[in-house]
Scaffold this motif. Structure first.
Motif: not given
Lengths: 531, 512
Positions: B152-153, B156-157
């Motif tokens: 997820i990181l 997205i980030l």
């Protein structure tokens, strides 16, 4: 740092579901439909006061067709006309915008260099000093500053940019053979003539063939035509599909084969094998609008919603509502050139219903056009930024760079992003257009651009989104050579029609030609009328 | 002592390890698709190689019989270094080595082995503190949660905010933190001997990674230095180009985007040849335009003529025209030319300026970089030379630097032919500049250029004093073309069809 790590995914999860704010802002724009919708909802304008203004010709609509009609009337010696335009500024779908030193298009943004047979358009471009001379065989020579600057186009596949629009990465020999055979076939069709000696596909389209063979092409889709002719290479079909989406706002399956082939063949000269080069300006076809509007001067009146056009004895009465004052104005004209889209006609032209026409097959596609002001160019690795920048795996058509033609290759710029809405029923598209808000579109646009520019979001300073509900007439299967289109071009009494939709395809050349033809018809109809 | 550490700290350890492991895999897959294209193949191969390496690592763990905790910490430190530096190393390597794929899969395999070692070792460390059922359940749970966190990181980030290189370094740092922390957490399981060394190495690795993280932007500089093989004495990344000055045997060299522009040892040959044929072609040239040439060296030559009243220098990049201030040896070399009161510096794209200006000039020195890109190629088009005509006084003469006629004959003659297509009379000439070899120029004018009896151009003014390369007789010799520099037929370079950029790319890629 560990706590940081443990905390972040929760924030990330909570923050990623659509509510994300952007660091830039912008407006959601649309053509002016407020008066039209008020009328639809039962509002009636006050009756016009005073005597109606007398004019030889009233032109309804200040898009390219209406402006071209005005231009041609002047060339034929008729100066007593007025152009009534709904919007505050003229241009229709060829309007443009300006932000500081940047000019950029909001719609149509190029013209393939016309060939000598397209005399009126050549004359206009000569007047604009865009065509600067002739070759020995009379073909127009376009000034170097106006021909789309090299490198003109590039395609992004899997995050990597390549020059040109054909997705040639890992193309097989069979793919390339089909591409070559397709190009040969287009040249063959471009050079073909019918038994009356007409080109099979010509610009303006009315000068091309309407033989049975050509008409038959309109009864099948471009997808079907490609299948029937053994063109099954996915890369080639992507290219053809892109062309249909780009020029018509339709998929390969939705586009009439006549229109698909028109795109590929009508710009190939009789003697040549290459398509005509492209003329463009930073503001796109807004430059043509500006030239034509300057010619009209104060005879072009913006902010006028024409609500009624009625044949009355030896003239035509035109009533319009001033959008700002909500007051009515009336004109009495010898003739009217109705240069607004056909879907407006039944609501405005009084005798339309009695004329026995219908426009059920006239479909207008919805488009979204966005202008993005960037603080800097995105970083590039394999190519330089082109005029036309296309994403392979996307519903959008990519973007054009407004500063490309100026020659500015560094620093801030404005890019114009295009996406046609491809629903089978354009009403679904229009509902979608009205439903989505600015941040919805911002999200769509940013994630699309990110495919080729991972750093794009940090570069955007402003993002304006234009929603075009009826951007383009759609040459769906059977429309171009259907009875309704041919009927629509005929005058009703003293009301003559102009507009690109009468050609079944949305092109500046067609709009221009329809405007010029309507002006010619008006002049020929009463040559000695009061000057 | 370990039993006193709260359990969740241990699981946090697992979480971090698992996250780091997956991040390295994602980095390698992304980098491979980014650099090599064909993301399906790259990701599929990377995942395969990585997973099999995990298996190898797990297998190897059985051979760790003693000092399990110490080995675990060693693995963490090694992983910190290898995984942390993986993205920067692969980026640098891509440009320089032929066997990039071997390095790529080699590093993925090595990282996989180390990651594969982690969990078996950790589980063995923890087995004395938990029953087996509990241990497996918890460790594997946090392992998979870590994978989720990473996946997820990452999109997205990490990639949007940090980029690939800094992401790689950040997670290397996390591995190092786990290793260092382990030296305290697992202290009862570690012998005193070598403990300081272990911590020292952890700190060293962290130091390396932090420095790299801060310096990630100058990574490209190291790659350049590797190519240039001479010490860099000045560097600046302007919005337009990367400016690098190197020093070699008492002389300095200017490079723009990795292309050598001049060497202070022999630049006088280039600049005298560029400037003086045009300046001597008319009587008392007064207003002079220099296009490009932000180093001020061409201006130095122009200012030798007492008749000169004004020099306008148009160069895109303020960092370039300011280089003499930032790097004093250049100011000295240029005789402080750009500080002369007669000189006006304009930082604008010449293509746009030439259309906006309304001045006219007696001589124009065109000293743009070689046409290696379309954004420079536009400055060598018929369109540009036509716009330039409007800036010329009646008798004006221009000179143009035209790349090497020996290495790139098509490019050289294309520029000459483009000038002619734009209505100029153009004479080819050349000069030998040791750093570059044979270099090509064009002398051009909208009036016919006459050659004098000695084969050189007619000189209306005398050459100024103080020249080191040119005199009356060898000036003429520049216009005598050697047998290997003879005209080639080319298309003219047009704005809508920049053949020059393609000629240049072809010729310098094969010959340069």
């Amino acid at each position: 740092m560990l706590a940081y790590l443990a905390g972040v995914p929760l924030l990330g999860l909570a923050g990623c579901d659509g509510g994300r704010a952007f660091s830039f802002s912008g407006d959601l724009l649309n053509p002016n439909y407020s008066v039209a919708h008020r009328l639809r909802d039962g509002w009636r304008p006050p009756p016009p006061e005073g005597d109606p203004g007398g004019r030889r010709v009233v032109i309804v609509g200040g898009g390219i067709a209406g402006l071209a009609a005005a231009w041609q009337l002047s060339r034929r010696g008729v100066e007593d006309f007025v152009v009534l335009e709904l919007e505050d500024r003229p241009g229709g779908t060829a309007i443009s915008g300006q932000d500081g030193e940047f000019r950029f298009p909001w719609g149509a943004h190029y013209i393939p260099a016309p060939m000598k047979e397209n005399r009126d358009l050549v004359a206009l471009l000569e007047e604009m000093d865009v065509i600067v001379g002739r070759t020995t065989d009379g073909e127009p020579v376009v000034g170097e500053a106006f021909l789309c600057r090299d490198p003109s186009e590039r395609l992004c596949v899997d995050g990597r940019w390549h020059y040109g629009l054909y997705p040639d990465q890992d193309a097989t020999e069979s793919d390339l053979r089909q591409l070559e055979r397709f190009q040969q076939k287009m040249i063959e069709l471009a050079h073909g003539r019918d038994d009356r000696g007409r080109r099979l596909f010509a610009i303006p389209m009315a000068t091309g063939s309407d033989s049975a063979k050509v008409r038959a092409l309109d009864r099948q889709s471009m997808a079907q035509w490609m299948t029937d002719n053994g063109f099954d290479s996915p890369r080639l079909r992507w290219l053809a599909d892109y062309a249909c989406r780009d020029d018509y706002g339709l998929t390969l399956e939705q586009t009439s084969a006549w229109a698909g082939l028109f795109y590929f063949t009508s710009r190939i000269p009789a003697e040549g094998t290459e398509s005509q080069p492209v003329i463009t300006w930073p503001e796109g076809n807004g430059r043509v609008v500006r030239h034509l509007a300057e010619h009209c001067g104060d005879r072009l009146i913006g902010g006028q919603t024409v609500v009624k056009v009625q044949n009355q004895g030896e003239g035509v009465r035109v009533e319009a509502v001033d959008n700002a004052m909500l007051a009515s104005v009336a004109y009495v004209a010898d003739r009217v050139i109705f240069a607004a889209p056909q879907f407006v006609a039944p609501h405005v032209v009084a005798d339309w219903n009695a004329s026995g026409r219908s426009i059920n097959s006239f479909h207008y596609g919805g488009w979204v056009v966005a202008n993005l002001r960037l603080s800097q160019r995105p970083s590039e690795r394999l190519t330089e930024m082109c005029w036309d920048n296309v994403f392979f795996d996307s519903r959008s058509l990519g973007y054009v760079t407004s500063t490309h033609q100026v020659g500015l290759d560094h620093g801030p710029t404005v890019i114009t992003w295009y996406q046609p809405l491809l629903d089978d029923d354009p009403r679904v598209s229009r509902a979608e257009l009205m439903r989505l808000d600015w941040s919805d579109w911002a999200r769509v646009i940013v994630s699309d651009l990110r495919k080729g520019h991972p750093d794009i979001e940090s570069l955007i300073e402003r993002l304006e989104v234009m929603r075009w509900g009826h951007a383009m007439i759609q040459p769906r299967v059977g429309f171009v050579f259907g009875a309704e289109r041919e009927q629509a071009a005929k005058p009703i009494g003293r009301v003559h029609f102009a507009g690109t939709d009468l050609s079944g395809i949305a092109l500046l050349e067609e709009a221009f030609s329809r405007g010029v033809s309507a002006a010619n018809a008006v002049v020929q109809a009463d040559p000695k009328s009061r000057a | 002592m370990i039993h006193r550490a709260p359990n969740y700290l241990l699981y946090l350890n697992v979480l971090v390890i698992a996250t780091c492991g997956l991040i390295y895999e994602l980095l390698a897959g992304t980098l491979a698709s980014y650099l090599l294209g064909d993301s399906v193949t790259q990701f599929s191969l990377i995942i395969g190689v990585y997973l099999s390496a995990l298996g190898v690592g797990s297998w190897i763990s059985r051979y760790v019989e003693t000092r399990v905790a110490r080995t675990f910490i060693e693995v963490e430190i090694a992983l910190a270094l290898l995984g942390g530096l993986s993205a920067p190393i692969l980026f640098v390597a891509f440009a320089h080595i032929a066997w990039f794929r071997i390095l790529l899969f080699g590093s993925v395999f090595a990282i996989g082995i180390l990651v594969g070692l982690e969990l078996p070792l950790l589980m063995r460390i923890l087995r004395d503190h938990l029953d087996f059922r509990e241990l497996v359940a918890r460790v594997l749970t946090f392992d998979y949660v870590g994978a989720l966190v990473a996946s997820i990181l990452f999109p997205i980030l990490l990639v949007p905010r940090l980029g690939l290189v800094r992401t790689s370094l950040l997670f290397g740092l996390l591995n190092a933190v786990v290793g260092l922390w382990g030296t305290y957490l697992l202290r009862p399981l570690l012998s005193q001997r070598g403990l300081a060394g272990l911590r020292g190495r952890a700190f060293l690795v962290m130091g390396i990674l932090v420095v790299c993280f801060i310096k990630a932007d100058t990574l490209t500089l190291w790659t350049e230095e590797a190519i240039l093989q001479t010490p860099i004495v000045y560097t600046k990344q302007s919005p337009f180009q990367r400016i690098v000055v190197t020093e070699d045997r008492g002389a300095f060299q200017l490079h723009l985007n990795g292309h050598l522009q001049f060497n202070s040892r022999d630049e006088y040959r280039y600049h005298e040849a560029l400037v003086h044929p045009a300046m001597t072609a008319m009587v008392d040239p007064r207003r002079i335009l220099v296009l490009g040439g932000g180093d001020g060296l061409a201006v130095r030559e122009i200012l030798r003529y007492p008749s000169v009243e004004s020099v306008t220098l148009v160069d895109l990049d303020p960092a370039m025209t300011g280089l003499a201030d930032a790097f004093p040896p250049l100011a000295e070399l240029s005789g402080h030319a750009l500080s002369d009161p007669r000189v006006t510096v304009i930082n604008r794209d010449a293509f746009v300026w030439i259309d906006e200006s309304d001045q006219t000039f007696d001589a124009v020195i065109v000293d743009f970089p070689d046409p290696g890109s379309y954004s420079v190629g536009k400055l060598y088009t018929t369109r540009f030379f036509n716009l330039l005509r409007q800036r010329l006084s009646d008798q004006a003469v221009i000179s143009v630097q035209c790349t090497s006629p020996l290495v790139a004959p098509q490019s050289y003659w294309c520029i000459l032919n483009t000038l002619r297509a734009a209505g100029y009379d153009a004479l080819p000439y050349h000069a030998a500049v040791p750093t570059f070899g044979v270099w090509g120029f064009a002398l051009a004018s909208t009036r016919p250029l006459k050659l004098s009896a000695d084969g050189g151009p007619e000189l209306a003014s005398a050459l100024p004093q103080g020249l080191r390369f040119l005199n009356r007789s060898n000036l003429a010799s520049l216009f005598q073309l050697p047998v290997d520099v003879q005209p080639v037929e080319t298309l003219p370079n047009r704005l809508n069809d920049q053949v020059l950029v393609r000629y240049y790319d072809q010729e310098w890629r094969s010959g340069g």
